[in-house]
Design a protein around this motif. Structure first.
Motif, PDB file in Angstrom:
ATOM      1  N   ALA A 189       0.381  -0.531   0.269  1.00  0.00           N
ATOM      2  CA  ALA A 189       0.400   0.043   0.284  1.00  0.00           C
ATOM      3  C   ALA A 189       0.833   1.151   0.399  1.00  0.00           C
ATOM      4  CB  ALA A 189      -1.582  -0.165   1.312  1.00  0.00           C
ATOM      5  N   GLY A 190       1.118   2.483  -1.327  1.00  0.00           N
ATOM      6  CA  GLY A 190       1.109   3.489  -1.263  1.00  0.00           C
ATOM      7  C   GLY A 190       2.788   3.423  -1.829  1.00  0.00           C
ATOM      8  N   GLY A 191       3.884   1.847  -2.087  1.00  0.00           N
ATOM      9  CA  GLY A 191       4.437   2.057  -1.805  1.00  0.00           C
ATOM     10  C   GLY A 191       4.835   0.735  -4.122  1.00  0.00           C
ATOM     11  N   LEU A 192       6.287   0.955  -3.721  1.00  0.00           N
ATOM     12  CA  LEU A 192       6.257   0.370  -5.128  1.00  0.00           C
ATOM     13  C   LEU A 192       6.363  -1.552  -4.714  1.00  0.00           C
ATOM     14  CD1 LEU A 192       7.225  -0.549  -8.061  1.00  0.00           C
ATOM     15  CD2 LEU A 192       9.540  -0.556  -6.879  1.00  0.00           C
ATOM     16  N   THR A 193       5.515  -2.256  -5.012  1.00  0.00           N
ATOM     17  CA  THR A 193       5.931  -3.785  -5.561  1.00  0.00           C
ATOM     18  C   THR A 193       6.421  -4.977  -6.398  1.00  0.00           C
ATOM     19  OG1 THR A 193       3.160  -3.578  -4.166  1.00  0.00           O
ATOM     20  CG2 THR A 193       3.889  -5.889  -5.299  1.00  0.00           C
ATOM     21  N   VAL A 194       6.905  -5.377  -6.187  1.00  0.00           N
ATOM     22  CA  VAL A 194       7.625  -5.667  -7.060  1.00  0.00           C
ATOM     23  C   VAL A 194       7.830  -7.043  -6.776  1.00  0.00           C
ATOM     24  CG1 VAL A 194      10.729  -6.474  -7.231  1.00  0.00           C
ATOM     25  CG2 VAL A 194       9.649  -4.146  -6.547  1.00  0.00           C
ATOM     26  N   ILE A 195       7.269  -7.806  -8.156  1.00  0.00           N
ATOM     27  CA  ILE A 195       6.449  -8.894  -8.662  1.00  0.00           C
ATOM     28  C   ILE A 195       7.551 -10.331  -9.427  1.00  0.00           C
ATOM     29  CG2 ILE A 195       4.912 -10.734  -8.623  1.00  0.00           C
ATOM     30  CD1 ILE A 195       3.091  -9.046  -7.886  1.00  0.00           C
ATOM     31  N   LEU A 196       8.364 -11.159  -9.132  1.00  0.00           N
ATOM     32  CA  LEU A 196       9.177 -11.851  -9.921  1.00  0.00           C
ATOM     33  C   LEU A 196       8.599 -13.074 -10.049  1.00  0.00           C
ATOM     34  CD1 LEU A 196      12.618 -11.366 -10.214  1.00  0.00           C
ATOM     35  CD2 LEU A 196      12.816 -12.994  -8.486  1.00  0.00           C
ATOM     36  N   PHE A 197       8.752 -13.392 -11.582  1.00  0.00           N
ATOM     37  CA  PHE A 197       7.889 -15.084 -12.343  1.00  0.00           C
ATOM     38  C   PHE A 197       9.774 -15.741 -12.311  1.00  0.00           C
ATOM     39  CE2 PHE A 197       5.281 -11.559 -12.228  1.00  0.00           C
ATOM     40  CZ  PHE A 197       4.162 -12.261 -12.646  1.00  0.00           C
ATOM     41  N   VAL A 198       9.013 -16.922 -11.916  1.00  0.00           N
ATOM     42  CA  VAL A 198      10.192 -18.127 -12.191  1.00  0.00           C
ATOM     43  C   VAL A 198       9.653 -18.455 -12.994  1.00  0.00           C
ATOM     44  CG1 VAL A 198      11.922 -17.167 -10.598  1.00  0.00           C
ATOM     45  CG2 VAL A 198      10.137 -19.130 -10.011  1.00  0.00           C
ATOM     46  N   GLY A 199       9.914 -20.286 -13.832  1.00  0.00           N
ATOM     47  CA  GLY A 199       9.315 -20.813 -13.549  1.00  0.00           C
ATOM     48  C   GLY A 199       9.989 -21.522 -15.509  1.00  0.00           C
TER      49      GLY A 199
END
Length: 399
Positions: A189-199
């Protein structure tokens, strides 16, 4: 109310609706068509004319007509909109799990047809049936053992009763394994969200990133993509195409370059532009686990220098159509990196949706997203209730 009670209620509601539709159809077919009655009135010259002619005649302009006000624009209540959206998602799950349901039904029907009594041979065959339905070895053993006890307690003998008891055990196990499961994405909430995708390559990783980017963009979020799969030919271009479809920018480097350098640039740009979401595509080369692990660790270190608590999600993308191979991939990736959840793609194109039970029971990893179609809007947050309804409701029998 537990999952199985909800499924039974939904099953009964469907049966009732089908019965009402059938009754209504029979009534319509049985009812003779009545001619429309026309009332006549005498005129001054002794003739008659239809009252319908009077009803259709133009209004007398000498009589003042009321001034009609412009009606207020109709705004559908928020609760009704949400209910409609929920129903649409449930229908997506039902349609997406159709092949799995049919396979389950076929296997159970064959099992029940081959046995006249619930004996030890039946339980052995049940184990094989469940394993063949991709629910996993451990899950199949557990369900069979529980069913042995339950059949004795209930003295279940009828085919429908035995099958419903099997379904109940599967549902209860599925529900129990997910009690503490958090299927929601960890969005800051109110900041940067970093999502890493692997596979591994070919499971739909880049496609899932593009679809998720589209959803975030539709929600009004500022989204950036990082093309950190620099080794696979065409991977960067594929992500750029999806970025264009979703209307979001892609941070990219040169083919064969350092993935961590791309991620460094992406994080810097995301911070500078006050982005809400950064989705990072990575390479998937299980043939060299040591190199893969080192590469992912390097990417994490680069991210954490700028955002200490990131990445906020490490999502493993697996192809549902591969069944137990998806389980093997998940186990290997779980050993090499800190996976926080799964994205299960191509669920609509497979008869192996039972893999969700195996994942829950054996890997204890939450499924976060599921692919229920090929469209850009067909990546849905995983909903355990909708999954249970979509898969199990169609397997119940009338007792």
């Amino acid at each position: 109310m537990g999952f199985f009670d909800k499924i039974k209620n939904a099953f009964k509601a469907d049966k009732k609706a089908e019965q009402e539709q059938e009754e209504l159809k029979e009534e319509v077919q049985a009812e003779p068509e009545q001619p429309e009655s026309v009332e006549t009135v005498p005129t001054a010259d002794g003739h008659t004319e239809n009252t319908a002619d009077h009803q259709l005649s133009e209004p007398d302009e000498s009589v003042a007509q009321p001034i009609s006000e412009e009606p207020a624009p109709f705004t559908e209540p928020v609760a009704e909109v949400e209910e409609k959206e929920e129903i649409q998602v449930q229908k997506k799950y039902e349609k997406g799990l159709e092949k799995t349901r049919k396979t389950f039904s076929q296997r159970f029907n064959e099992l029940m047809a081959n046995f006249r009594s619930v004996d030890e041979d039946f339980f052995e065959e049940l184990e094989e049936t469940l394993i063949g339905a991709d629910v996993g070895f451990e899950t199949a053993i557990k369900i069979t053992e529980e069913l042995r006890q339950e059949v004795k307690l209930r003295n279940a003998k009828k085919t429908a009763e035995v099958q419903n008891t099997i379904i109940e055990k599967m549902v209860n196990l599925y529900e129990a394994e997910g009690v503490d499961e958090n299927n929601a994405l960890n969005i800051q909430a109110g900041g940067l969200t970093v999502i890493l995708f692997v596979g591994v390559n070919g499971v739909g990783k880049t496609t899932s990133i593009g679809k998720l980017a589209h959803e975030f963009k539709e929600d009004g979020k500022k989204v950036l993509l990082a093309a950190a799969d620099t080794f696979r030919a065409g991977a960067i271009d594929q992500l750029v195409v999806w970025g264009e479809r979703a209307g979001v920018e892609v941070v990219r480097g040169n083919a064969g370059g350092d993935p961590a350098a791309v991620v460094f640039d992406a994080v810097a740009r995301a911070k500078a532009e006050n982005a809400d979401i950064l989705l990072v595509d990575t390479a998937g080369r299980l043939q060299n686990k040591v190199n893969l692990m080192n590469e992912l660790e390097k990417i994490k270190r680069v991210i954490q220098r700028e955002i200490p608590n990131a990445p906020h999600e490490v999502l493993l993308v697996v192809d549902a159509t591969t069944g137990q191979n998806a389980m093997a991939q998940a186990k290997q990736f779980k050993e090499t990196t800190d996976v926080t959840g799964l994205v299960l793609t191509k669920l609509d194109g497979t008869a192996k949706g039972g893999i969700v039970l195996a994942i829950r029971n054996e890997l204890h990893l939450p499924v976060k997203l599921v692919g229920l179609g090929e469209g850009i809007n067909d990546l849905e947050p995983f909903d355990a209730n909708d999954f249970a309804l979509g898969l199990f409701k169609g397997l119940l029998k009338e007792e």
